[in-house]
Design a protein around this motif. Structure first.
Motif, PDB file in Angstrom:
ATOM      1  N   LEU A 146      -1.051   3.272  -7.227  1.00  0.00           N
ATOM      2  CA  LEU A 146       0.135   3.568  -6.424  1.00  0.00           C
ATOM      3  C   LEU A 146       1.201   4.296  -7.227  1.00  0.00           C
ATOM      4  O   LEU A 146       2.000   5.053  -6.677  1.00  0.00           O
ATOM      5  CB  LEU A 146       0.709   2.232  -5.906  1.00  0.00           C
ATOM      6  CG  LEU A 146       1.888   2.308  -4.948  1.00  0.00           C
ATOM      7  CD1 LEU A 146       1.465   3.001  -3.655  1.00  0.00           C
ATOM      8  CD2 LEU A 146       2.401   0.898  -4.643  1.00  0.00           C
ATOM      9  N   TYR A 147       1.232   4.069  -8.541  1.00  0.00           N
ATOM     10  CA  TYR A 147       2.322   4.596  -9.367  1.00  0.00           C
ATOM     11  C   TYR A 147       1.947   5.861 -10.120  1.00  0.00           C
ATOM     12  O   TYR A 147       2.711   6.325 -10.959  1.00  0.00           O
ATOM     13  CB  TYR A 147       2.828   3.508 -10.311  1.00  0.00           C
ATOM     14  CG  TYR A 147       3.316   2.280  -9.558  1.00  0.00           C
ATOM     15  CD1 TYR A 147       4.428   2.374  -8.715  1.00  0.00           C
ATOM     16  CD2 TYR A 147       2.653   1.057  -9.638  1.00  0.00           C
ATOM     17  CE1 TYR A 147       4.851   1.273  -7.980  1.00  0.00           C
ATOM     18  CE2 TYR A 147       3.084  -0.047  -8.920  1.00  0.00           C
ATOM     19  CZ  TYR A 147       4.181   0.067  -8.090  1.00  0.00           C
ATOM     20  OH  TYR A 147       4.617  -1.010  -7.362  1.00  0.00           O
ATOM     21  N   ASN A 148       0.803   6.407  -9.845  1.00  0.00           N
ATOM     22  CA  ASN A 148       0.442   7.664 -10.512  1.00  0.00           C
ATOM     23  C   ASN A 148       1.006   8.868  -9.753  1.00  0.00           C
ATOM     24  O   ASN A 148       1.400   8.761  -8.615  1.00  0.00           O
ATOM     25  CB  ASN A 148      -1.068   7.788 -10.644  1.00  0.00           C
ATOM     26  CG  ASN A 148      -1.601   6.828 -11.682  1.00  0.00           C
ATOM     27  OD1 ASN A 148      -0.883   6.520 -12.640  1.00  0.00           O
ATOM     28  ND2 ASN A 148      -2.811   6.315 -11.483  1.00  0.00           N
TER      29      ASN A 148
ATOM     30  N   GLY B 116       0.771  -1.242   0.000  1.00  0.00           N
ATOM     31  CA  GLY B 116       0.000   0.000   0.000  1.00  0.00           C
ATOM     32  C   GLY B 116       0.800   1.288   0.000  1.00  0.00           C
ATOM     33  O   GLY B 116       0.234   2.385   0.037  1.00  0.00           O
ATOM     34  N   ARG B 117       2.116   1.182  -0.086  1.00  0.00           N
ATOM     35  CA  ARG B 117       2.935   2.396  -0.120  1.00  0.00           C
ATOM     36  C   ARG B 117       4.196   2.065  -0.886  1.00  0.00           C
ATOM     37  O   ARG B 117       4.706   0.945  -0.802  1.00  0.00           O
ATOM     38  CB  ARG B 117       3.299   2.805   1.309  1.00  0.00           C
ATOM     39  CG  ARG B 117       4.014   4.137   1.416  1.00  0.00           C
ATOM     40  CD  ARG B 117       4.175   4.585   2.864  1.00  0.00           C
ATOM     41  NE  ARG B 117       5.204   3.819   3.567  1.00  0.00           N
ATOM     42  CZ  ARG B 117       5.019   3.163   4.697  1.00  0.00           C
ATOM     43  NH1 ARG B 117       3.845   3.158   5.295  1.00  0.00           N
ATOM     44  NH2 ARG B 117       5.999   2.484   5.258  1.00  0.00           N
ATOM     45  N   ARG B 118       4.723   3.047  -1.625  1.00  0.00           N
ATOM     46  CA  ARG B 118       5.946   2.770  -2.364  1.00  0.00           C
ATOM     47  C   ARG B 118       7.095   2.514  -1.410  1.00  0.00           C
ATOM     48  O   ARG B 118       7.346   3.285  -0.492  1.00  0.00           O
ATOM     49  CB  ARG B 118       6.318   3.946  -3.274  1.00  0.00           C
ATOM     50  CG  ARG B 118       5.662   3.894  -4.643  1.00  0.00           C
ATOM     51  CD  ARG B 118       6.341   4.861  -5.582  1.00  0.00           C
ATOM     52  NE  ARG B 118       7.755   4.511  -5.764  1.00  0.00           N
ATOM     53  CZ  ARG B 118       8.650   5.297  -6.338  1.00  0.00           C
ATOM     54  NH1 ARG B 118       8.283   6.483  -6.787  1.00  0.00           N
ATOM     55  NH2 ARG B 118       9.906   4.913  -6.454  1.00  0.00           N
ATOM     56  N   LEU B 119       7.806   1.415  -1.664  1.00  0.00           N
ATOM     57  CA  LEU B 119       9.028   1.102  -0.914  1.00  0.00           C
ATOM     58  C   LEU B 119      10.235   0.970  -1.843  1.00  0.00           C
ATOM     59  O   LEU B 119      11.369   1.097  -1.398  1.00  0.00           O
ATOM     60  CB  LEU B 119       8.854  -0.222  -0.152  1.00  0.00           C
ATOM     61  CG  LEU B 119       7.876  -0.204   1.022  1.00  0.00           C
ATOM     62  CD1 LEU B 119       7.688  -1.626   1.560  1.00  0.00           C
ATOM     63  CD2 LEU B 119       8.383   0.719   2.130  1.00  0.00           C
ATOM     64  N   VAL B 120       9.967   0.698  -3.113  1.00  0.00           N
ATOM     65  CA  VAL B 120      11.038   0.337  -4.043  1.00  0.00           C
ATOM     66  C   VAL B 120      11.443   1.541  -4.901  1.00  0.00           C
ATOM     67  O   VAL B 120      10.596   2.210  -5.490  1.00  0.00           O
ATOM     68  CB  VAL B 120      10.563  -0.805  -4.978  1.00  0.00           C
ATOM     69  CG1 VAL B 120      11.652  -1.142  -6.001  1.00  0.00           C
ATOM     70  CG2 VAL B 120      10.171  -2.030  -4.167  1.00  0.00           C
ATOM     71  N   GLN B 121      12.749   1.793  -4.958  1.00  0.00           N
ATOM     72  CA  GLN B 121      13.295   2.792  -5.875  1.00  0.00           C
ATOM     73  C   GLN B 121      14.350   2.102  -6.725  1.00  0.00           C
ATOM     74  O   GLN B 121      15.240   1.430  -6.209  1.00  0.00           O
ATOM     75  CB  GLN B 121      13.906   3.956  -5.083  1.00  0.00           C
ATOM     76  CG  GLN B 121      14.493   5.039  -5.983  1.00  0.00           C
ATOM     77  CD  GLN B 121      14.860   6.297  -5.203  1.00  0.00           C
ATOM     78  OE1 GLN B 121      14.252   6.595  -4.163  1.00  0.00           O
ATOM     79  NE2 GLN B 121      15.826   7.029  -5.686  1.00  0.00           N
ATOM     80  N   VAL B 122      14.246   2.282  -8.041  1.00  0.00           N
ATOM     81  CA  VAL B 122      15.166   1.611  -8.969  1.00  0.00           C
ATOM     82  C   VAL B 122      16.225   2.614  -9.433  1.00  0.00           C
ATOM     83  O   VAL B 122      15.950   3.788  -9.630  1.00  0.00           O
ATOM     84  CB  VAL B 122      14.380   1.016 -10.158  1.00  0.00           C
ATOM     85  CG1 VAL B 122      15.327   0.305 -11.120  1.00  0.00           C
ATOM     86  CG2 VAL B 122      13.312   0.047  -9.657  1.00  0.00           C
ATOM     87  N   GLY B 123      17.448   2.120  -9.632  1.00  0.00           N
ATOM     88  CA  GLY B 123      18.606   2.996  -9.837  1.00  0.00           C
ATOM     89  C   GLY B 123      18.785   3.574 -11.229  1.00  0.00           C
ATOM     90  O   GLY B 123      19.878   3.474 -11.796  1.00  0.00           O
TER      91      GLY B 123
ATOM     92  N   THR C   6       9.405   5.619   2.647  1.00  0.00           N
ATOM     93  CA  THR C   6       8.898   5.357   1.305  1.00  0.00           C
ATOM     94  C   THR C   6      10.037   5.497   0.285  1.00  0.00           C
ATOM     95  O   THR C   6      11.210   5.324   0.616  1.00  0.00           O
ATOM     96  CB  THR C   6       7.701   6.292   0.996  1.00  0.00           C
ATOM     97  OG1 THR C   6       7.163   5.958  -0.272  1.00  0.00           O
ATOM     98  CG2 THR C   6       8.091   7.766   1.037  1.00  0.00           C
ATOM     99  N   ALA C   7       9.699   5.793  -0.963  1.00  0.00           N
ATOM    100  CA  ALA C   7      10.685   5.900  -2.031  1.00  0.00           C
ATOM    101  C   ALA C   7      10.298   7.060  -2.941  1.00  0.00           C
ATOM    102  O   ALA C   7       9.185   7.584  -2.853  1.00  0.00           O
ATOM    103  CB  ALA C   7      10.738   4.607  -2.839  1.00  0.00           C
TER     104      ALA C   7
ATOM    105  N   SER D 133      10.303   3.895 -10.021  1.00  0.00           N
ATOM    106  CA  SER D 133       9.563   2.960  -9.185  1.00  0.00           C
ATOM    107  C   SER D 133       9.627   1.544  -9.735  1.00  0.00           C
ATOM    108  O   SER D 133      10.200   1.300 -10.808  1.00  0.00           O
ATOM    109  CB  SER D 133       8.097   3.393  -9.148  1.00  0.00           C
ATOM    110  OG  SER D 133       7.537   3.201 -10.437  1.00  0.00           O
ATOM    111  N   ALA D 134       8.997   0.633  -9.029  1.00  0.00           N
ATOM    112  CA  ALA D 134       8.873  -0.736  -9.526  1.00  0.00           C
ATOM    113  C   ALA D 134       8.153  -0.744 -10.874  1.00  0.00           C
ATOM    114  O   ALA D 134       8.438  -1.576 -11.740  1.00  0.00           O
ATOM    115  CB  ALA D 134       8.116  -1.599  -8.511  1.00  0.00           C
ATOM    116  N   TRP D 135       7.225   0.185 -11.063  1.00  0.00           N
ATOM    117  CA  TRP D 135       6.554   0.289 -12.361  1.00  0.00           C
ATOM    118  C   TRP D 135       7.569   0.604 -13.463  1.00  0.00           C
ATOM    119  O   TRP D 135       7.517   0.039 -14.555  1.00  0.00           O
ATOM    120  CB  TRP D 135       5.482   1.387 -12.300  1.00  0.00           C
ATOM    121  CG  TRP D 135       4.758   1.557 -13.603  1.00  0.00           C
ATOM    122  CD1 TRP D 135       4.948   2.532 -14.533  1.00  0.00           C
ATOM    123  CD2 TRP D 135       3.728   0.703 -14.126  1.00  0.00           C
ATOM    124  NE1 TRP D 135       4.111   2.352 -15.592  1.00  0.00           N
ATOM    125  CE2 TRP D 135       3.341   1.241 -15.380  1.00  0.00           C
ATOM    126  CE3 TRP D 135       3.099  -0.457 -13.652  1.00  0.00           C
ATOM    127  CZ2 TRP D 135       2.352   0.656 -16.167  1.00  0.00           C
ATOM    128  CZ3 TRP D 135       2.106  -1.043 -14.453  1.00  0.00           C
ATOM    129  CH2 TRP D 135       1.751  -0.484 -15.678  1.00  0.00           C
TER     130      TRP D 135
END
Lengths: 333, 333, 333, 333
Positions: free
Chosen positions: A331-333, A114-121, A292-293, A297-299
């Motif tokens: 979540l990704y908007n 339910g909340r962003r946790l992932v940040q991609v490099g 959060t992040a 994103s994971a998206w």
């Protein structure tokens, strides 16, 4: 209060991020490290950091508030899922995962959380030049973007280790991600063309030309050259309805001598993007500190995976290979 | 272990440095603040910092390991001497002091102490563009520098507050310091010429042209324009025996539209030199942590004072006004 | 002794060439003119020039030593064949002819005659910037050309008169010809992609992206935008094995003001290529005076025709459309 | 009807102008030549040209309609006066004359004649880049010009033949003339400063820095370097009240390779100004055909003589040397 971070993977990029987290940035400390090679983990661990025997131990350790994943790609899926299960913010180096199925599992878990946790490099998004370019496009006075030229030129690649698939499943993801971000758009299909091959001593399909067909019908025109010799030369130019916007030359002294009026170009990606990496972590530390992040994103990791897959299909088929995404979770908007 | 810093002076520049020390940089914390206006000091103090009633109390407090001076110029002399007496590293904003006699007292005290403690805030030396330019000159392939053009153009200056002396005793010090540093040289005489005056609505002697005659006989040719309107435009070009080296354009998006092919220029010094200020403090924190200073020294502050004095004499006399320095103490080699 | 020239067609381009031949260039005089509209021919004829009733009369007139064809495209075939039959050097504006069959007839006639007589008006080959670019490529230090980017951006096109076919059968020929010349190569196939359409008020397929697949496997990547508004902006960049070479910005004053640091771009093709047109005729006059032609030949006109035909097929089919040429007659080597 | 021109002096520059008049330009023919060395005149004479035994014979010959003077400087005065006496338009290479008294005699004779006949060879005024720069300044949006930087850098000068006076009495005249023209101003005084000397192997005072104080109080800041080695590098930048305008880089291919992103610079003045020389004569031919002259006048030649004289005095005196002109005759407005 400094954010306590655990680092998984202490190879070249992991060591560089440990240096960054301990010597360059504030508000953060490296509390734990681990690596498949524990001896390497021990030698890379800064003073005061615990060396964990496994990624799972590191992720679940109470003292570790946030995680940085620098292990090899195939290990990312399990580690990301464990971070999400533990509710801990996680920075994950590229590639996020190595298959569409894995990407979907990460998204599903994060959405469930339910909340962003992932940040991609994808560090280019933190580069000052790209950010200025995006501001110009988003400003709107140039009109809609119709074409984007992304030129990705590497001085050289490791002999024997870099294969003809890698321009498409490793190098291209930077161009794909920055294009999606600059144009605020998604990739809907991919075509690949293979021009005359460079004879600079290697048995590689090099250069390659990639067309990313965007949902808006804008076309992104990518050149990937991985053995150009003279330097690391990243260019970007957006053709809009009323004008053009492009990345500037890098700020090097303007020398006039027998070689003409000239500016040096960066030697490699470290020189080119060092401030972008710093800024990427600066913003992640703030976001992770808030549980959060931010940024990619994971998206975005999912999209990159799909584009790489489509590009590999396209180079074989010669055809236009569609990229079909699931509906975008709110979540990704 | 973070360096505990006390900040004297919490006006605009003091507040900006407090922000930098607390939010941008690592390895440092603001342990104490003071100001002639104690209410302002209180409101500027970050969480956990002590507000001292006087500069002396701050300087001598055991918890303060190093000092940042952002008070007004005439107060610097006493504060610097107190820091040296206390053996504490001190970063001092420009001007270091406001008279030759005061500069000599600071030098005398620091030499007697036997180790550099004083760092003066000439932030241009920490700018990446100037550093690349210096590397080219020091590299030697262009031969000896014979002329240096330093163009210092301000968009505007505060009406009523900025007088015709200030281009020479306030603005010029940046050009003088960077010239001495780039050319590894000293100023031996100053001439000033006053061109046709700009009619942009102010009663200022603007622009002014300053010639710095260097010990090597190289000439530094300075243009100071303080009300140019269009932006903050800092240029530097070194004519050497075999070639030319110049500062690049700032890295702004290259936009092509009805105004041509163009790059924006910075609005003001904050935009232009923000990274230089950060880097200046990054290097100071390391040096101060080791009990000393780096970069611009009390000697450089002394030289700047002499150049400003000579420039003020030269604008009145129309003649070549000599700059005579004491023998350089070994501490500053 | 001045070369006596007859001009067929006294519309806009014909009048401009008459001005050039009479006022700009030396060693030439306009001895005769004709036009389908004889009144227009009379008003365009310079002092001393005969007005002929038909192209045939002009071509066969003893006093006419060489011919300039500025009539509309469908008339070119017969006029070129008449010039060759008369053994007279002829400069022919684009398009040389409007069908492959016609191009082959011209080639056949010229080959039978045994000496080049036909020069086609691809003026870019006479532009100083393109020539410098070709010298760099031909110099060889950058290695083989692998990709060439040709950006062809027009400020605007005549409303109602310019159709969606014209980027491909009219505008593209310049890019195709300059690509063949710069790369010393032939086009072997054509692909067309249509990006997101510009909304700048016209019902045109604009922009278009064209890939020219060359015999060497180099790819030429063409952007044609015909309604960009801000100016006439022609760019070219060659990616070679060891480096990149590109056309420079046009030499306009570098202005720094509230719009940034900037250089104006040309308004239209007249401003951009005026010197190239002059130089084109300067070299033609010398060649025609020696009874022959130089620069772009009937072979190049033939190639341009084939590329335009293939591009029109490709935009409809979406596929890679081959370009198949006859064996190159020795006359054109 | 071609203008029949007589050329006096068939040394290097005379031969180059004969080439220009016979092979490059239209509307002109070389009807006569002469030289102090008649054998050289004969070998330089184009077909059909008469070789005259003396300048006087050439000037008064009925077939010679206009004269081009390329003899050495001290001979110009008598030849110019003879042309004016004969009422014939005359193009005279620099220096117009070699003393103030001589310049005044030429002006007096031309004023008495009542129409401009004399054009002096300051070719920079015909250069497209300088013309665009002047258009920007004259356009007025940048406000009044306050400073002008003119950098005049030569790759090399003939060893033994070029003396330390020549930067001031030979090279400087180009900067002085173009400054007067760009700024629509007159020089009122001259100062010279001599920076650190280049050690590039010659016993020359090089570089020199010249300040031209203009009647408007604008200052022109000239750098003359005559042995810079790397090329011929002419720069110009005007600081105005609201902005800056500068000459662009020369249009050379932009090459990216191991030497950086770079553009070649011209080798020498022939490469840099070849089109300017052509244009200079193009406009002279039209004016001379109408019995008069255009562009740089005897007044401009007079001004150049005064500036050179003042510069030579200033380098010795170290002082500000005034330039005092007679009232400007109406003929030159």
């Amino acid at each position: 209060m400094a954010l306590k971070v655990g680092v998984i993977g202490t190879g070249m990029i992991g060591q560089d991020h440990i240096r960054r987290l301990t010597q360059v940035l504030s508000g953060v400390e490296v509390a734990g490290v681990t690596d498949i090679d524990l001896a390497r983990a021990k030698s890379a661990a800064p003073a005061g950091a615990t060396v964990y025997e496994t990624p799972e131990a590191l992720i679940t350790a109470p003292e570790v508030q946030a995680v940085v994943i620098c292990s090899w790609g195939p290990a990312h899926e399990a580690q990301l899922l464990a971070c999400i299960a533990a509710g801990k913010p996680v920075f994950c180096e590229k590639p996020m995962v190595t298959s569409e199925a894995a990407a979907l599992k990460v998204i599903e878990a994060e959405v469930a959380f339910g909340r962003r946790l992932v940040q991609v490099g994808f560090m280019r998004r933190f580069d000052a030049d790209y950010r200025r370019l995006k501001r110009v496009i988003d400003g709107g006075t140039l009109g809609a973007p119709l074409m984007y030229y992304s030129k990705h030129r590497n001085a050289s690649v490791p002999e024997g280790l870099y294969t003809s698939e890698m321009p498409l499943n490793d190098t291209l993801v930077h161009d794909a991600d920055i294009s999606r971000w600059l144009l605020s758009d998604e990739v809907s299909a991919v075509e690949v063309r293979v021009p005359r091959r460079s004879t600079r001593g290697r048995d590689l399909r090099d250069p390659v030309m990639v067309m990313l067909h965007m949902a808006s019908e804008a076309i992104v025109d990518v050149e990937i050259s991985v053995n150009i010799g003279y330097g690391y030369d990243i260019r970007g130019e957006v053709s809009c309805e009323n004008g053009i916007a492009a990345l500037p030359n890098r700020p090097a002294a303007v020398v006039t001598d027998a070689n003409g009026i000239r500016q040096a170009i960066p030697e490699d990606w470290r020189e080119r993007f060092i401030e972008a990496y710093d800024q990427e972590f600066r913003e992640w530390i703030v976001a992770a500190g808030a549980g959060t992040a931010t940024g990619p994103s994971a998206w975005d990791g999912y999209a990159a995976t799909l584009v790489a897959d489509a590009a590999l299909r396209a180079v074989d088929s010669g055809a236009r290979e569609p990229v079909t995404m699931i509906d975008k979770p709110a979540l990704y908007n």
